[in-house]
Scaffold this active site. Structure first.
Site, short mmCIF file in Angstrom:
data_model
loop_
_atom_site.label_atom_id
_atom_site.label_comp_id
_atom_site.label_asym_id
_atom_site.label_seq_id
_atom_site.Cartn_x
_atom_site.Cartn_y
_atom_site.Cartn_z
CE LYS A 1 -1.12 38.32 -41.23
NZ LYS A 1 -0.62 37.01 -40.85
CE LYS B 1 -7.68 31.76 -34.73
NZ LYS B 1 -7.55 30.66 -35.67
CE LYS C 1 -6.47 32.48 -45.97
NZ LYS C 1 -6.47 31.18 -45.31
P1 AMP Z 1 -3.20 32.69 -42.64
O1 AMP Z 1 -4.04 33.10 -43.79
O2 AMP Z 1 -3.14 33.77 -41.60
O3 AMP Z 1 -3.54 31.33 -42.11
O4 AMP Z 1 -1.69 32.62 -43.15
C1 AMP Z 1 -1.16 31.55 -43.90
C2 AMP Z 1 0.26 31.89 -44.30
O5 AMP Z 1 0.31 33.08 -45.11
C3 AMP Z 1 1.18 32.17 -43.10
O6 AMP Z 1 2.41 31.51 -43.31
C4 AMP Z 1 1.37 33.68 -43.09
O7 AMP Z 1 2.63 34.08 -42.66
C5 AMP Z 1 1.19 34.06 -44.55
N1 AMP Z 1 0.55 35.38 -44.61
C6 AMP Z 1 -0.73 35.67 -44.29
N2 AMP Z 1 -0.99 36.97 -44.47
C7 AMP Z 1 0.18 37.56 -44.89
C8 AMP Z 1 0.57 38.89 -45.24
N3 AMP Z 1 -0.29 39.91 -45.21
N4 AMP Z 1 1.83 39.10 -45.66
C9 AMP Z 1 2.71 38.08 -45.72
N5 AMP Z 1 2.41 36.80 -45.40
C10 AMP Z 1 1.17 36.52 -45.00
#
Ligand code: AMP
Ligand code: TRP
Length: 334
Positions: free
Chosen positions: A198, A116, A201
Site C-alpha cells: 500500500k 506497533k 505516509k
Molecule cells: P492512514 O494514513 O494510514 O492513517 O490512513 C488514513 C485513511 O486513508 C484510512 O481511511 C485509509 O484507509 C486511507 N488510506 C491510507 N493509505 C491508503 C492507500 N494507499 N490507498 C487507499 N486508501 C488509503
C-alpha cells in the site's frame, strides 16, 4: 449545518504527515462527497498522535497542516464539522471512562498494538495500549451511524461496538452502535516502487509515494520512475500490479473505466501512459496545493475555523458525556 434526518458520519485522521495520494483517493476525497448526504464530523486526531514520538513543534505544525489540508481537499466548514480532537476536552474525559470499560484481554488482542509495539519496542506506552478505548470514545460521543475507516482500523471499530454493547447492557441504552462505511468509489492505491504494498505516509522511499502537495514536476518525475513490467501493454491484470495500480489511479482521477483506459493506450508504450497518468494526477492536485498554500498564509482564518469547530463539537459531545457520567454514577456538578 445540522439536519436531524441525516445520518451521522464521523472520522478522524492523525496529524502524522502530509496525506498521500492514497489517503486522498482512498478516503479524503469521498469525505468531500459524503458532505452532501450526511452530517459529517471530521477531526484531527492529535491526542492519538501522542502515542508516537514527534517533536512538539512539528506536531503543532502538522496539526495545523492536517486541518488546512482537509479544507483544501474540499471539506466545507459550512456543511461539515471540522475540529482538532484536543480542542474538545470531552474526548480525554470520555477516553478515561472508556478505558475503565475496556478489558486488558481484548486490548491485548488488537493487531495494531501488537504490530506497533513490535516495531517500536523502545516506546510501548500505555496510550498505545489503550488507543482503541480513546477511539471508541471519539466515535460514541457523537452517536455516529457510520465510520469510514481503512482495513487497519476495522478491528478498532469492532472493539467500539463491543464496548458500546456492553455499556448499554450494564447501564441501560446509551450508545448507538456505529457501523463501518466503505465508499464504493474509494480506490486502494499502491506504492509506485513496490506495487504489491500500500502507498503509505511512512514509506522511507520518497519515490514510492505521491504527497498531495507535490508539485507538478515532482509528480511527473515520480510517475516516470514508477515500477511497471516488461510486457509493454496497458492491461489490467493481477499479474501486472504496477500497471494495474497506475490504471487504478488514472481511473479514480478521470472516472474512465479500465476498458476505456486499455483502449486509450492500445499500441502505446509505458512512457506515454505514465506521462498521461502523471499529468492527470498533477491537474487533480493543483487546486488542493494552491488552496493549502493560501490557507496556511491565513493563520487567523484557520484559528477562527478551529475555534468554531471546537465549540460546536464540544456542544454535541457534552450531551453524550453528561449522560454517560450520570449512567456510571459520577456526581454531576451543579
Ligand atoms: P492512514 O494514513 O494510514 O492513517 O490512513 C488514513 C485513511 O486513508 C484510512 O481511511 C485509509 O484507509 C486511507 N488510506 C491510507 N493509505 C491508503 C492507500 N494507499 N490507498 C487507499 N486508501 C488509503
Ligand atoms: N485511529 C485512526 C487512524 O489511525 C484515527 C482515529 C482516531 C479515528 N479516532 C477515530 C478514525 C475515530 C475514525 C473514528 O487512522
Amino acid at each position: 449545518m445540522e439536519n436531524e434526518a441525516k445520518k451521522i458520519i464521523l472520522s478522524g485522521i492523525q496529524p502524522t504527515g502530509v496525506f498521500t495520494l492514497g489517503n486522498y483517493l482512498g478516503a479524503v476525497r469521498s469525505w468531500k462527497t459524503m458532505q452532501e448526504q450526511y452530517n459529517c464530523y471530521y477531526f484531527i486526531a492529535d491526542l492519538h498522535s501522542l502515542t508516537i514520538h514527534i517533536d512538539p513543534q512539528k506536531r503543532r505544525q502538522q496539526t495545523r497542516e492536517a486541518f488546512a489540508l482537509l479544507l483544501a481537499c474540499g471539506i466545507d466548514t459550512e456543511k461539515s464539522l471540522v475540529f482538532v480532537q484536543s480542542h474538545n476536552k470531552c474526548h480525554a474525559e470520555m477516553g478515561w471512562i472508556m478505558d475503565c470499560c475496556s478489558q486488558f484481554g481484548e486490548l491485548s488482542r488488537m493487531t495494531q498494538f501488537k504490530d506497533k509495539s513490535a516495531k517500536h519496542p523502545d516506546n510501548i506506552n500505555a496510550g498505545l495500549f489503550t488507543y482503541p478505548a480513546l477511539m471508541a470514545g471519539d466515535i460514541l460521543l457523537y452517536q455516529a451511524d457510520y465510520v469510514p475507516v481503512g482495513a487497519d482500523q476495522t478491528q478498532h471499530l469492532e472493539f467500539t461496538r463491543d464496548v458500546a454493547t456492553r455499556f448499554n447492557h450494564t447501564y441501560g441504552e446509551t450508545f448507538k452502535l456505529p457501523e463501518g462505511y466503505f465508499p464504493k468509489a474509494g480506490a486502494r492505491v499502491m506504492s509506485l516502487q513496490d506495487p504489491t504494498s500500500k502507498m503509505s505516509k511512512s514509506d522511507t522511499n520518497p519515490k514510492a509515494t505521491i504527497s498531495i502537495l507535490d508539485d507538478e514536476k515532482t509528480i511527473l518525475k515520480k510517475f516516470k520512475s514508477a515500477v511497471t513490467d516488461s510486457e509493454a501493454c496497458v492491461r489490467y491484470s493481477e499479474d501486472k500490479p504496477g500497471v494495474s495500480n497506475l490504471m487504478t489511479i488514472y481511473s479514480a482521477v478521470t472516472g474512465k473505466t479500465m476498458a476505456e483506459i486499455e483502449a486509450e493506450f492500445a499500441g502505446k508504450g509505458y512512457g506515454d501512459f505514465k506521462a498521461v497518468v502523471g499529468q492527470a494526477v498533477a491537474d487533480e492536485l493543483r487546486p488542493i496545493r494552491e488552496d493549502f498554500a493560501r490557507l496556511m498564509q491565513d493563520r487567523a482564518y484557520l484559528e477562527e475555523e478551529m475555534k468554531k469547530g471546537a465549540e460546536h463539537a464540544t456542544y454535541i459531545a457534552n450531551k453524550t458525556l453528561t449522560k454517560v457520567k450520570k449512567r456510571v454514577g459520577l456526581l454531576l456538578e451543579k
